[in-house]
Design an enzyme around this catalytic site. Structure first.
Site: not given
Length: 181
Positions: A22, A16-18
């Protein structure tokens, strides 16, 4: 990165936060996926897939931005946005509500040089297929990993053929002769 996200999905987890921030690169050049703070089990009935807005806008899928239900394919969209950043060297372009936050493939292609596009049509096709507005039309990570594996094999074959052609065009160096012996 594709292998890492594919592994998460095989365990029923969505990142959900690619995004590029990151991903850590080791001194050996190995990419490592990090920041699992927004990761959730998609099999968990208590996980509300309608109200859980999280991630970073430029990399988020249209369904996440619109507050619609989502699944693993939201990570696929974000992966496509990550690839656009790798190809263009710029963060993904803004997407707008009046376009339902769709990825504008034509605009993306304007930012890619003709030479780069001609040398990497498979990557651009992969980006297009990852960034489909309809989540059901996006690739799975298993398919992405397979396509990337085939592309790596193709690139290694082309590189080897180029080296062989270059060797035929010039006299071999002493090191190359020793290597061949």
């Amino acid at each position: 990165v594709a292998l890492a996200v594919g592994y998460l999905h095989s365990k029923g987890i969505i990142h959900r936060d690619l995004k590029s921030n990151n991903i850590l690169i080791s001194s050996e050049g190995v990419a490592k996926l990090c920041d699992f703070g927004f990761s959730r089990s998609i099999d968990n009935d208590s996980f509300n897939k309608h109200l859980s807005l999280c991630g970073t806008d430029e990399w988020m899928s249209p369904e996440l931005l619109l507050g619609e239900p989502y699944d693993e394919s939201a990570d696929v969209f974000s992966y496509g946005m990550l690839l656009t950043e790798l190809v263009t060297g710029e963060k993904p372009a803004d997407r707008f509500a009046h376009m339902m936050y769709a990825f504008d493939y034509e605009e993306y292609m304007l930012g890619v040089s003709t030479k780069l596009y001609q040398s990497m049509p498979e990557i651009n096709s992969l980006i297009r297929d990852c960034c489909k507005t309809d989540p059901s039309e996006r690739l799975s990570f298993a398919k992405i990993i397979s396509l990337l594996g085939n592309l790596i094999k193709k690139m290694k074959t082309e590189e080897r053929e180029n080296e062989e052609n270059n060797m035929r065009k010039r006299a071999p160096t002493k090191e190359e002769i020793i290597k061949l012996e």
